[in-house]
Design a protein around this motif. Structure first.
Motif, PDB file in Angstrom:
ATOM      1  N   VAL A   1       0.855  -1.185   0.000  1.00 28.13           N
ATOM      2  CA  VAL A   1       0.000   0.000   0.000  1.00 28.13           C
ATOM      3  C   VAL A   1       0.887   1.231   0.000  1.00 28.13           C
ATOM      4  N   GLU A   2       0.321   2.348  -0.448  1.00 26.10           N
ATOM      5  CA  GLU A   2       1.051   3.607  -0.462  1.00 26.10           C
ATOM      6  C   GLU A   2       1.330   4.079   0.964  1.00 26.10           C
ATOM      7  N   GLU A   3       2.477   4.741   1.165  1.00 25.48           N
ATOM      8  CA  GLU A   3       2.821   5.284   2.468  1.00 25.48           C
ATOM      9  C   GLU A   3       1.804   6.318   2.934  1.00 25.48           C
ATOM     10  N   SER A   4       1.102   6.934   1.964  1.00 21.75           N
ATOM     11  CA  SER A   4       0.098   7.934   2.327  1.00 21.75           C
ATOM     12  C   SER A   4      -1.016   7.323   3.164  1.00 21.75           C
ATOM     13  N   ASN A   5      -1.263   6.009   3.043  1.00 21.12           N
ATOM     14  CA  ASN A   5      -2.262   5.364   3.886  1.00 21.12           C
ATOM     15  C   ASN A   5      -1.866   5.428   5.355  1.00 21.12           C
ATOM     16  N   LEU A   6      -0.558   5.356   5.605  1.00 21.30           N
ATOM     17  CA  LEU A   6      -0.081   5.471   6.981  1.00 21.30           C
ATOM     18  C   LEU A   6      -0.283   6.881   7.510  1.00 21.30           C
ATOM     19  N   THR A   7       0.018   7.885   6.687  1.00 20.02           N
ATOM     20  CA  THR A   7      -0.169   9.267   7.145  1.00 20.02           C
ATOM     21  C   THR A   7      -1.635   9.566   7.413  1.00 20.02           C
ATOM     22  N   VAL A   8      -2.522   8.919   6.658  1.00 22.45           N
ATOM     23  CA  VAL A   8      -3.958   9.063   6.912  1.00 22.45           C
ATOM     24  C   VAL A   8      -4.284   8.581   8.319  1.00 22.45           C
ATOM     25  N   GLN A   9      -3.782   7.394   8.680  1.00 21.48           N
ATOM     26  CA  GLN A   9      -4.085   6.835   9.993  1.00 21.48           C
ATOM     27  C   GLN A   9      -3.414   7.623  11.115  1.00 21.48           C
ATOM     28  N   ILE A  10      -2.215   8.150  10.867  1.00 20.50           N
ATOM     29  CA  ILE A  10      -1.551   8.985  11.874  1.00 20.50           C
ATOM     30  C   ILE A  10      -2.388  10.218  12.175  1.00 20.50           C
ATOM     31  N   SER A  11      -2.871  10.880  11.123  1.00 20.02           N
ATOM     32  CA  SER A  11      -3.659  12.099  11.345  1.00 20.02           C
ATOM     33  C   SER A  11      -4.981  11.775  12.025  1.00 20.02           C
ATOM     34  N   THR A  12      -5.585  10.621  11.673  1.00 20.57           N
ATOM     35  CA  THR A  12      -6.822  10.201  12.334  1.00 20.57           C
ATOM     36  C   THR A  12      -6.575   9.953  13.819  1.00 20.57           C
ATOM     37  N   LEU A  13      -5.455   9.314  14.134  1.00 23.14           N
ATOM     38  CA  LEU A  13      -5.110   9.048  15.528  1.00 23.14           C
ATOM     39  C   LEU A  13      -4.890  10.351  16.283  1.00 23.14           C
ATOM     40  N   ARG A  14      -4.179  11.279  15.662  1.00 24.65           N
ATOM     41  CA  ARG A  14      -3.929  12.565  16.337  1.00 24.65           C
ATOM     42  C   ARG A  14      -5.241  13.284  16.648  1.00 24.65           C
ATOM     43  N   LYS A  15      -6.159  13.248  15.710  1.00 26.42           N
ATOM     44  CA  LYS A  15      -7.448  13.899  15.952  1.00 26.42           C
ATOM     45  C   LYS A  15      -8.191  13.212  17.086  1.00 26.42           C
ATOM     46  N   ALA A  16      -8.176  11.867  17.094  1.00 26.90           N
ATOM     47  CA  ALA A  16      -8.877  11.125  18.143  1.00 26.90           C
ATOM     48  C   ALA A  16      -8.295  11.423  19.520  1.00 26.90           C
ATOM     49  N   LEU A  17      -6.979  11.665  19.574  1.00 28.24           N
ATOM     50  CA  LEU A  17      -6.314  11.974  20.843  1.00 28.24           C
ATOM     51  C   LEU A  17      -6.423  13.445  21.213  1.00 28.24           C
ATOM     52  N   GLY A  18      -7.034  14.233  20.336  1.00 32.33           N
ATOM     53  CA  GLY A  18      -7.273  15.640  20.645  1.00 32.33           C
ATOM     54  C   GLY A  18      -6.069  16.530  20.487  1.00 32.33           C
ATOM     55  N   GLU A  19      -5.094  16.095  19.696  1.00 32.27           N
ATOM     56  CA  GLU A  19      -3.915  16.933  19.483  1.00 32.27           C
ATOM     57  C   GLU A  19      -4.252  18.095  18.561  1.00 32.27           C
ATOM     58  N   ALA A  20      -3.915  19.304  18.975  1.00 34.79           N
ATOM     59  CA  ALA A  20      -4.102  20.474  18.125  1.00 34.79           C
ATOM     60  C   ALA A  20      -3.008  20.504  17.077  1.00 34.79           C
ATOM     61  N   ARG A  21      -3.207  21.321  16.044  1.00 38.55           N
ATOM     62  CA  ARG A  21      -2.217  21.432  14.984  1.00 38.55           C
ATOM     63  C   ARG A  21      -0.879  21.895  15.550  1.00 38.55           C
ATOM     64  N   GLY A  22       0.163  21.169  15.194  1.00 33.08           N
ATOM     65  CA  GLY A  22       1.493  21.518  15.664  1.00 33.08           C
ATOM     66  C   GLY A  22       1.806  20.999  17.056  1.00 33.08           C
ATOM     67  N   GLU A  23       0.831  20.356  17.708  1.00 33.99           N
ATOM     68  CA  GLU A  23       1.014  19.844  19.060  1.00 33.99           C
ATOM     69  C   GLU A  23       1.444  18.387  18.984  1.00 33.99           C
ATOM     70  N   ASN A  24       2.335  17.982  19.901  1.00 29.66           N
ATOM     71  CA  ASN A  24       2.847  16.607  19.900  1.00 29.66           C
ATOM     72  C   ASN A  24       2.807  16.035  21.314  1.00 29.66           C
ATOM     73  N   ARG A  25       1.639  16.049  21.930  1.00 27.35           N
ATOM     74  CA  ARG A  25       1.521  15.523  23.295  1.00 27.35           C
ATOM     75  C   ARG A  25       1.674  14.007  23.333  1.00 27.35           C
ATOM     76  N   PHE A  26       1.253  13.341  22.260  1.00 29.91           N
ATOM     77  CA  PHE A  26       1.262  11.881  22.271  1.00 29.91           C
ATOM     78  C   PHE A  26       2.094  11.286  21.133  1.00 29.91           C
ATOM     79  N   VAL A  27       1.940  11.819  19.929  1.00 28.37           N
ATOM     80  CA  VAL A  27       2.612  11.248  18.768  1.00 28.37           C
ATOM     81  C   VAL A  27       3.533  12.292  18.153  1.00 28.37           C
ATOM     82  N   VAL A  28       4.776  11.910  17.960  1.00 27.43           N
ATOM     83  CA  VAL A  28       5.778  12.803  17.370  1.00 27.43           C
ATOM     84  C   VAL A  28       6.214  12.235  16.026  1.00 27.43           C
TER      85      VAL A  28
END
Length: 719
Positions: free
Chosen positions: A66-93
């Motif tokens: 699969v394309e690597e972009s599928n991973l970036t999709v899931q990373i951004s979905t996870l960040r949203k679910a964890l409530g990370e604001a744009r530019g914030e890295n409380r959980f995922v860096v």
């Protein structure tokens, strides 16, 4: 090593239950798809360590390419679910060039965390490239010119923002053409970019974003650093951006909501007061010396477009050509030497060609024999040997048209796709110093259902994968409580039915065509839709409720948007056969159609009592109009709010007292049929919503929601 497959892992106010495979926040379940949950488990297991992208791809999509972009999709979905604001890295860096790291503090963290791997059914993202044609009804959302012509319509369900800079190798085969081998770098993670531009020296980029109807302009540096807000959010729309040749000025066109016309302005590139240059300019190409612009203007008498060159100092305008066909106004671009202008122009039904015109004598040359779908943007390489453009292919009927990036050689017309993934690329094409800037668009849609008296209790009933766009271009109920909906397989659109809880999905029409804008008869016997299955153009078709006995009802090849009368005797639809786009009526069994209006009338719906029609009615401007069931002149007309659109359909409330239609930015508008100002429907999520339908008994409300993510990316040419 201890196995914690039975352990509840806590961090901040979250609890990850690896047995029940769920994530809780303050005791409430957080909605996550299985891939995102797999990703969270993988990162938590390696808490504090960098987990490479390859490791994550292997674990989450085991045995699949699969394309690597599928991973970036899931990373951004996870960040949203964890409530990370744009530019914030409380959980995922994000660790550029390496991978990702979970940095959230885990409560009572044991020596080692190991989460048992699990096997689940996988969805393979296939990338198949075919030539395509697009209907004028199916162009993408929020792409400047298309949005202005009422063609823009976006889509919604998971957020795919990739935070930070991500590098992806997209093409590896060698070719002498420009951008034959590229590296892709994401420059923004805002998710709502509408237009963008690259500076001539390739060091800066500017872009506009839309936040719930208010737009702003930002400046970024290609090599990183904080982005600068140049113009604050305002009730305005930006159409085009360009840098001056010296990289010191930013030229832009926009129109405030309260203004009668658009303006062309300039401002210092790092911020400051703007200065108006001239009026009545939306889409333009900036000449190489920065002192002139090219624009196109429609000549209603000739039914063609004229190309002009305007001197910005004197405002003198000179006509270059009267084009033989319509021109895409966003597609203009000057050659680096300023001697030629490139543009996309219609050269057949639903297709466009790429042309150049010499500025000094108006000589027009067709560049490529390849017929594209609509062409949005063009750009020249520095040596003037190649044009790069964003355009649709032909013969593909995806529910969300995928604008791809193409290169066209000016010596021989060789044409080649640069992008072949499932993303769309539109809103910008700028080239400089071996780099190409554009906007990547990814979106997903799913169907939700709520009690009509409690819309806040909506539940998602489909979980379609990327590229399906469930319900986006068709959603209705049968009398017995089933749902009929449209979906896409990225190459075509089909109609299916399912139970109200999303189970027992069955196809009613076959793939290979565009079957869209469906409606179910009140007696439950038929489903009508417009389709390409009759050959060239669009016709209204009818099938039985189980998909049998397909029957073509119209034959003018220009019929769209059908709707059945409550007595199930007639089909109402829009037709361009007379060149107007009139509202027409034909028997449910076919026959001779009858014109009901003498002006363009779109997206009609019929009141529950069968007495009135609501539609988008176009005179000096588009309005919501209410007609008698037999047509004629409107009985009532209502102005649309600035951010509203009837594109995608209208509908009546079950009591017949109000008409519902869409908003470009979020929610639905509700217009009382007796008059008064429109209001937003309450208790719905503050996000862009699409198709909707009440159940036959009026007790349930189905609607389509999701997320469209648009971010600036840079293609870097590699050797």
């Amino acid at each position: 090593m201890n196995s914690l497959q039975d352990t509840k892992i806590r961090f901040a106010d979250f609890e990850l239950d690896t047995v029940k495979r769920r994530l809780l926040k303050s005791g409430e379940t957080v909605a996550l798809n299985s891939k995102t949950l797999d990703l969270l488990e993988a990162l938590v297991e390696r808490h504090g360590e960098v987990v490479s992208k390859d490791e994550l791809l292997d674990r989450i999509w085991t045995g699949q390419f699969v394309e690597e972009s599928n991973l970036t999709v899931q990373i951004s979905t996870l960040r949203k679910a964890l409530g990370e604001a744009r530019g914030e890295n409380r959980f995922v860096v994000t660790v550029p060039g390496k991978g990702y790291k979970f940095v959230g503090e885990i409560a009572d963290e044991p020596e080692e965390i190991r989460i048992e791997s699990r096997s689940f059914s996988r969805i393979v993202v296939e990338e198949e490239v075919k030539e395509s044609v697009v209907s004028p009804l199916m162009l993408p959302a929020k792409t400047s010119w298309l949005r202005q012509n009422g063609l823009a319509y976006g889509t919604l369900a998971l957020v795919f923002i990739a935070a930070g800079m991500t590098y992806v190798w997209m093409l590896s085969r060698p070719s002498p053409m420009a951008f034959a081998k590229i590296q892709v770098r994401q420059l923004t993670n805002k998710g709502n970019v509408s237009i963008a531009a690259l500076s001539p020296d390739g060091k800066l980029f500017a872009y506009a974003i839309n936040e719930f109807g208010k737009e702003s302009i930002w400046l970024g540096q290609i090599n990183g650093g904080d982005n600068i807000q140049l113009r604050p959010p305002a009730e305005t729309q930006y159409f085009a951006l360009a840098f001056s040749p010296g990289n010191d000025k930013l030229i832009f066109s926009n129109q405030d909501w309260t203004a009668a016309t658009s303006t062309l302005s300039k401002m210092p590139v790092f911020g400051g007061a703007s200065e108006k240059i001239t009026d009545n300019v939306r889409f333009f190409a900036l000449f190489a010396d920065g002192n002139r612009i090219a624009t196109s203007q429609y000549d209603a008498q000739q039914a063609r477009d004229r190309l002009y060159i305007t001197d910005l100092a004197s405002n003198d305008r000179r006509e270059i050509i009267l084009a033989s066909e319509r021109i895409s106004p966003t597609s203009l671009s000057f050659s680096p030497d300023g001697e030629r202008l490139a543009y996309g122009s219609a050269n057949g039904e639903l297709s466009q060609g790429i042309f150049t015109v010499r500025i000094n004598d108006g000589l027009v040359e067709k560049v490529s024999n390849y017929n594209f779908g609509p062409i949005e943007n063009t750009a020249w390489t520095a040596d003037s040997s190649t044009l790069v453009l964003s355009a649709l292919a032909t013969q593909t009927w995806s529910a969300v048209p995928q604008f791809r990036i193409w290169s066209v050689s000016l010596n021989g017309g060789e044409t080649r796709e640069i992008t072949t993934d499932l993303s769309g690329y539109s809103g910008a094409v700028s080239a400089a110093n071996g780099s190409l800037l554009t906007i990547e668009n990814r979106q997903m849609n799913n169907i939700w259902i709520a009690p009509a008296n409690d819309l806040s209790s909506a539940k998602q009933i489909t979980t379609g994968s990327f590229g399906r766009y469930d319900g986006l271009w068709g959603l209705d109920w049968t009398p017995d409580g089933h749902i009929v909906f449209n979906s896409s397989d990225t190459q075509s659109q089909v109609i299916s039915s399912m139970n109200a809880d999303g189970t027992d999905q069955r196809r009613l029409t076959s793939a290979g065509f565009m079957d869209s804008d469906l409606d179910v008869s009140a007696d439950g016997r038929y489903v009508v839709f417009h389709s390409t299955r009759g050959g060239a153009g669009f016709a209204i078709w009818r099938v039985d409720a189980n998909g049998d006995n397909a029957k073509q009802l119209t034959f003018d090849k220009q019929s769209y948007q059908p709707f059945i009368s409550p007595d199930s005797r007639f089909v109402y639809y829009k037709s361009f056969a007379n060149g107007i786009g009139s509202l027409m009526r034909v028997s449910i069994d076919g026959g001779t159609p009858v014109a009901l209006t003498d002006k363009e009338t779109s997206w009609c719906s019929i009141s529950p009592d069968g007495k009135f029609i609501a539609a988008h009615y176009k005179t000096d401007k588009g309005r919501i109009a209410i007609f008698d069931i037999n047509g004629g002149v409107p009985l009532k007309q209502f102005d649309l709010p600035k951010t509203a659109t009837a594109y995608g359909g209208t509908g009546w409330t079950p009591d017949g007292k109000a008409v519902i239609y869409h908003d470009h930015d979020f929610g639905y508008w509700q217009q009382d049929a007796e008059g008064g100002p429109p209001t937003k429907m309450p208790d719905l999520p503050k996000e862009k919503l699409y198709n909707f339908a009440w159940s036959s008994d009026g007790r349930q409300f189905a609607f389509v929601r999701g997320q469209e993510v648009r971010d600036v990316v840079l293609f870097i040419e590699s050797n």
